[in-house]
Design a protein around this motif. Structure first.
Motif, PDB file in Angstrom:
ATOM      1  N   PHE A 163       1.131  39.471  28.088  1.00 44.21           N
ATOM      2  CA  PHE A 163       0.358  40.283  27.165  1.00 44.21           C
ATOM      3  C   PHE A 163      -0.713  39.405  26.533  1.00 44.21           C
ATOM      4  O   PHE A 163      -0.433  38.608  25.644  1.00 44.21           O
ATOM      5  N   VAL A 164      -1.955  39.537  27.023  1.00 44.37           N
ATOM      6  CA  VAL A 164      -3.058  38.698  26.589  1.00 44.37           C
ATOM      7  C   VAL A 164      -3.535  39.108  25.200  1.00 44.37           C
ATOM      8  O   VAL A 164      -3.774  38.262  24.343  1.00 44.37           O
ATOM      9  N   SER A 165      -3.682  40.400  24.972  1.00 41.82           N
ATOM     10  CA  SER A 165      -4.076  40.933  23.668  1.00 41.82           C
ATOM     11  C   SER A 165      -3.459  42.322  23.528  1.00 41.82           C
ATOM     12  O   SER A 165      -2.727  42.774  24.405  1.00 41.82           O
ATOM     13  N   ASP A 166      -3.777  43.020  22.434  1.00 42.68           N
ATOM     14  CA  ASP A 166      -3.206  44.356  22.230  1.00 42.68           C
ATOM     15  C   ASP A 166      -3.560  45.328  23.347  1.00 42.68           C
ATOM     16  O   ASP A 166      -2.772  46.215  23.680  1.00 42.68           O
ATOM     17  N   ASN A 167      -4.732  45.196  23.939  1.00 41.95           N
ATOM     18  CA  ASN A 167      -5.193  46.137  24.959  1.00 41.95           C
ATOM     19  C   ASN A 167      -5.265  45.534  26.359  1.00 41.95           C
ATOM     20  O   ASN A 167      -5.752  46.194  27.279  1.00 41.95           O
ATOM     21  N   THR A 168      -4.820  44.288  26.541  1.00 45.06           N
ATOM     22  CA  THR A 168      -4.976  43.629  27.836  1.00 45.06           C
ATOM     23  C   THR A 168      -3.671  42.937  28.227  1.00 45.06           C
ATOM     24  O   THR A 168      -3.066  42.230  27.429  1.00 45.06           O
ATOM     25  N   SER A 169      -3.271  43.154  29.483  1.00 45.97           N
ATOM     26  CA  SER A 169      -2.110  42.455  30.012  1.00 45.97           C
ATOM     27  C   SER A 169      -2.358  42.123  31.475  1.00 45.97           C
ATOM     28  O   SER A 169      -3.196  42.737  32.137  1.00 45.97           O
ATOM     29  N   VAL A 170      -1.614  41.141  31.973  1.00 46.45           N
ATOM     30  CA  VAL A 170      -1.665  40.742  33.386  1.00 46.45           C
ATOM     31  C   VAL A 170      -0.272  40.999  33.955  1.00 46.45           C
ATOM     32  O   VAL A 170       0.722  40.605  33.361  1.00 46.45           O
ATOM     33  N   TYR A 171      -0.234  41.669  35.120  1.00 42.71           N
ATOM     34  CA  TYR A 171       1.027  42.117  35.694  1.00 42.71           C
ATOM     35  C   TYR A 171       1.111  41.681  37.155  1.00 42.71           C
ATOM     36  O   TYR A 171       0.139  41.803  37.910  1.00 42.71           O
ATOM     37  N   ALA A 172       2.255  41.163  37.567  1.00 42.31           N
ATOM     38  CA  ALA A 172       2.506  40.827  38.979  1.00 42.31           C
ATOM     39  C   ALA A 172       3.910  41.302  39.336  1.00 42.31           C
ATOM     40  O   ALA A 172       4.830  41.215  38.511  1.00 42.31           O
ATOM     41  N   SER A 173       4.057  41.808  40.560  1.00 40.00           N
ATOM     42  CA  SER A 173       5.376  42.241  41.004  1.00 40.00           C
ATOM     43  C   SER A 173       5.530  42.008  42.496  1.00 40.00           C
ATOM     44  O   SER A 173       4.538  41.947  43.228  1.00 40.00           O
ATOM     45  N   ALA A 174       6.780  41.895  42.919  1.00 41.80           N
ATOM     46  CA  ALA A 174       7.092  41.764  44.336  1.00 41.80           C
ATOM     47  C   ALA A 174       8.396  42.526  44.568  1.00 41.80           C
ATOM     48  O   ALA A 174       9.284  42.531  43.724  1.00 41.80           O
ATOM     49  N   GLY A 175       8.477  43.178  45.698  1.00 44.25           N
ATOM     50  CA  GLY A 175       9.671  43.944  45.994  1.00 44.25           C
ATOM     51  C   GLY A 175       9.732  44.342  47.448  1.00 44.25           C
ATOM     52  O   GLY A 175       8.799  44.095  48.207  1.00 44.25           O
ATOM     53  N   ARG A 176      10.826  44.954  47.781  1.00 42.12           N
ATOM     54  CA  ARG A 176      11.015  45.431  49.152  1.00 42.12           C
ATOM     55  C   ARG A 176      11.635  46.804  49.096  1.00 42.12           C
ATOM     56  O   ARG A 176      12.505  47.087  48.320  1.00 42.12           O
TER      57      ARG A 176
END
Length: 176
Positions: A163-176
């Motif tokens: 969570f970079v700021s109140d309105n900005t986030s960075v998301y990464a995911s991996a799955g199968r």
């Protein structure tokens, strides 16, 4: 150590669900040279049991969701194709049974307003039985097709959010 409903945790929410449906249908279609009719029946029983809970640890929060699911389905159809003016009269009887089972676990750890880390795994299993018998009522011959299949899969998933700021986030995911 985190236990659902343990010290520092809420007791969690247990959610059961059961659904049952049953259908039957009869149909007849008439043509100038004959007719075709079908009688069908099917039933489906679905159930699930889910438990969700959370706990606060230091400046973070842990959430856990786990559950099981099941589906039992059965269907049958009897059909008659009567085109005797062409020498074709056929009776077909079909049966189909399917069982689906699933279990899952998801855990998410969040640290204040900084990040969230989640992991999950799901296991699914299916078993299918089928049989179809076709009888030529004019020629007196019969053909049967039958079998069964088993399928299973494990599906893991992981994700990380910053969570970079109140309105900005960075998301990464991996799955199968």
């Amino acid at each position: 150590r985190f236990l659902l409903g343990g010290p520092g945790a809420n007791s969690g929410v247990l959610t059961p669900a059961v659904y049952y449906t049953s259908e039957s249908a009869d149909s007849t279609t008439t043509f100038s040279s004959g007719s075709s009719s079908a009688d069908s029946e099917s039933s489906l029983l679905q159930f699930s049991l889910k438990r969700a809970g959370q706990a606060s640890r230091c400046s973070g929060e842990v959430q856990v969701v786990m559950g099981i699911e099941g589906n039992l389905e059965s269907a049958s159809t009897d059909s008659l194709n009567d085109f005797s003016s062409f020498g074709f009269v056929e009776l077909q009887e079909s049966k189909y049974d399917r069982q689906l089972w699933g279990a899952y676990l998801r855990m998410e750890v969040g640290h204040a307003d900084t990040f969230s880390l989640a992991g999950a795994v799901r296991y699914d299993y299916a078993h299918i039985d089928f049989e179809r018998e076709t009888t030529d009522l004019v020629g007196g011959t019969s053909t049967t097709v039958e079998g069964d299949e088993d399928f299973s899969a494990v599906s893991p998933l992981g994700s990380l959010s910053f969570f970079v700021s109140d309105n900005t986030s960075v998301y990464a995911s991996a799955g199968r």
